[in-house]
Write a protein that holds these residues in place. Structure first.
Motif, PDB file in Angstrom:
ATOM      1  N   GLY A  26      16.955  22.398  23.320  1.00 35.20           N
ATOM      2  CA  GLY A  26      15.874  21.824  24.351  1.00 35.20           C
ATOM      3  C   GLY A  26      16.504  21.550  25.757  1.00 35.20           C
ATOM      4  N   ALA A  27      15.795  21.711  26.740  1.00 38.07           N
ATOM      5  CA  ALA A  27      16.143  21.737  28.161  1.00 38.07           C
ATOM      6  C   ALA A  27      17.148  20.527  28.183  1.00 38.07           C
ATOM      7  CB  ALA A  27      15.015  21.814  28.956  1.00 38.07           C
ATOM      8  N   GLU A  28      16.721  19.426  27.751  1.00 39.83           N
ATOM      9  CA  GLU A  28      17.568  18.024  27.983  1.00 39.83           C
ATOM     10  C   GLU A  28      18.670  17.886  26.977  1.00 39.83           C
ATOM     11  OE1 GLU A  28      15.350  17.873  24.114  1.00 39.83           O
ATOM     12  OE2 GLU A  28      14.712  18.368  25.982  1.00 39.83           O
ATOM     13  N   GLU A  29      19.003  19.117  26.490  1.00 38.46           N
ATOM     14  CA  GLU A  29      20.306  19.032  25.565  1.00 38.46           C
ATOM     15  C   GLU A  29      21.347  19.940  26.164  1.00 38.46           C
ATOM     16  OE1 GLU A  29      19.070  19.696  21.634  1.00 38.46           O
ATOM     17  OE2 GLU A  29      18.404  17.546  21.275  1.00 38.46           O
ATOM     18  N   LYS A  30      20.862  20.564  27.359  1.00 42.96           N
ATOM     19  CA  LYS A  30      21.769  21.733  27.837  1.00 42.96           C
ATOM     20  C   LYS A  30      23.298  21.201  28.024  1.00 42.96           C
ATOM     21  CE  LYS A  30      18.934  25.154  28.130  1.00 42.96           C
ATOM     22  NZ  LYS A  30      19.101  26.324  27.317  1.00 42.96           N
ATOM     23  N   ASP A  31      23.473  20.149  28.107  1.00 46.12           N
ATOM     24  CA  ASP A  31      24.775  19.612  28.500  1.00 46.12           C
ATOM     25  C   ASP A  31      25.330  18.450  27.600  1.00 46.12           C
ATOM     26  OD1 ASP A  31      27.439  19.413  29.668  1.00 46.12           O
ATOM     27  OD2 ASP A  31      26.737  18.611  31.379  1.00 46.12           O
ATOM     28  N   PRO A  32      25.236  18.606  26.186  1.00 45.17           N
ATOM     29  CA  PRO A  32      25.532  17.686  25.362  1.00 45.17           C
ATOM     30  C   PRO A  32      26.983  17.265  25.132  1.00 45.17           C
ATOM     31  CG  PRO A  32      24.962  19.702  24.072  1.00 45.17           C
ATOM     32  CD  PRO A  32      24.863  19.902  25.596  1.00 45.17           C
ATOM     33  N   TRP A  33      27.771  18.348  25.653  1.00 46.37           N
ATOM     34  CA  TRP A  33      29.359  18.433  25.761  1.00 46.37           C
ATOM     35  C   TRP A  33      29.764  17.961  27.150  1.00 46.37           C
ATOM     36  CZ3 TRP A  33      29.777  23.839  23.464  1.00 46.37           C
ATOM     37  CH2 TRP A  33      29.129  24.006  22.078  1.00 46.37           C
ATOM     38  N   LEU A 145      28.906  24.899  28.879  1.00 47.53           N
ATOM     39  CA  LEU A 145      30.412  24.776  28.490  1.00 47.53           C
ATOM     40  C   LEU A 145      31.424  25.204  29.562  1.00 47.53           C
ATOM     41  CD1 LEU A 145      32.644  24.473  26.219  1.00 47.53           C
ATOM     42  CD2 LEU A 145      32.204  27.067  25.892  1.00 47.53           C
ATOM     43  N   VAL A 146      32.247  24.125  30.103  1.00 49.12           N
ATOM     44  CA  VAL A 146      33.236  24.563  31.016  1.00 49.12           C
ATOM     45  C   VAL A 146      34.600  24.965  30.432  1.00 49.12           C
ATOM     46  CG1 VAL A 146      34.527  23.658  33.024  1.00 49.12           C
ATOM     47  CG2 VAL A 146      32.090  22.795  32.514  1.00 49.12           C
ATOM     48  N   LEU A 147      34.870  26.172  30.725  1.00 52.27           N
ATOM     49  CA  LEU A 147      36.102  26.709  30.162  1.00 52.27           C
ATOM     50  C   LEU A 147      37.454  26.356  30.960  1.00 52.27           C
ATOM     51  CD1 LEU A 147      34.555  30.289  29.047  1.00 52.27           C
ATOM     52  CD2 LEU A 147      35.113  28.181  27.573  1.00 52.27           C
ATOM     53  N   PRO A 148      38.475  26.355  30.404  1.00 51.04           N
ATOM     54  CA  PRO A 148      39.721  26.068  31.133  1.00 51.04           C
ATOM     55  C   PRO A 148      39.931  27.493  32.036  1.00 51.04           C
ATOM     56  CG  PRO A 148      40.073  25.410  29.034  1.00 51.04           C
ATOM     57  CD  PRO A 148      38.683  26.155  28.970  1.00 51.04           C
TER      58      PRO A 148
END
Length: 241
Positions: A26-33, A145-148
């Protein structure tokens, strides 16, 4: 030829990320990490501050503007290969044919792409990648996701990045790892030099740069996947009973 270890590593990455990208969220879980992403973002910012930005400024200072533009066009011309392939995978045959034409004309008349002759002939530049192709075929973006080093992405776009990497001529046509990585390094510095002004705007405009970059990235990716045809949001009309 590329080593079997390198090819297998990329293959395993594609399989792992593709399986994760099939998960619908869901939209509210776009950045769980976020707890993972923010430290990586901070690492990327420090790398940019102490390595990428000084290199970009030095590159910009010693490189004449026409040469700088030519280098940017050279790498943009190579990208037309993967852009054309992704347009083909999305059944955009007219655009794919245009991309092939661009690459052929700019690689010859444009002297390996250092000159953009094709645009003047009416063959416009497109922006497609494997992440967009997966989105067109119904794959969820997955978590942000942010990749190094690479920066903002999503699970789906990480798969797309790996897919585009293995079809890029720098990877497929150059057997020397030294030359390949040197070209990737030049492309990275050239792109960073082109974004020096934009980074200053970000620093002054955003109270929380991480959230600003995340939200902007996700919105832009959705815009690209839908070719700008964003769905209309339903609004309450207080004047209609």
């Amino acid at each position: 030829m590329r080593s079997m270890v390198e090819k297998c590593g990329l293959g395993m990455l594609l399989v792992f990320l593709a399986g994760a990208g099939c998960t619908t969220i869901g939209a509210e879980e776009k950045d769980p990490w976020e707890a993972f992403n923010r430290p990586v973002y901070a690492f990327n910012e420090k790398l940019d501050e102490y390595v990428a930005t000084p290199l970009a400024r030095g590159y910009q200072k010693i490189t004449p503007a026409p040469v700088d533009r030519g280098v940017t066009r050279f790498f943009a011309n190579l990208e037309d290969v993967q852009i054309g392939l992704n347009n083909l995978l999305q059944f955009k045959f007219t655009q794919a044919l245009s991309d092939v034409g661009r690459f052929g004309i700019n690689s010859t008349l444009g002297i390996l792409g250092f000159l953009d002759v094709a645009t003047g002939m009416g063959l416009e530049k497109h922006e497609e990648d494997f992440g967009q192709t997966l989105g067109k075929w119904g794959f969820s973006s997955g978590p942000y996701l942010v990749l190094p080093v690479i920066g903002p992405s999503s699970v789906r776009d990480a798969v797309g990045f790996a897919g585009d990497w293995v079809v890029n001529p720098i990877y497929t046509q150059i057997d020397s790892a030294t030359i390949s990585w040197s070209l990737y390094g030049v492309r990275y510095v050239d792109r960073r030099a082109d974004l020096l002004k934009a980074s200053r705007v970000l620093e002054s405009a955003a109270l929380d740069p991480y959230s600003f970059v995340r939200d902007s990235y996700m919105q832009r990716r959705e815009h690209l996947i839908l070719d700008g045809n964003l769905p209309e949001t339903e609004e309450d009309d207080f004047f209609v009973e």
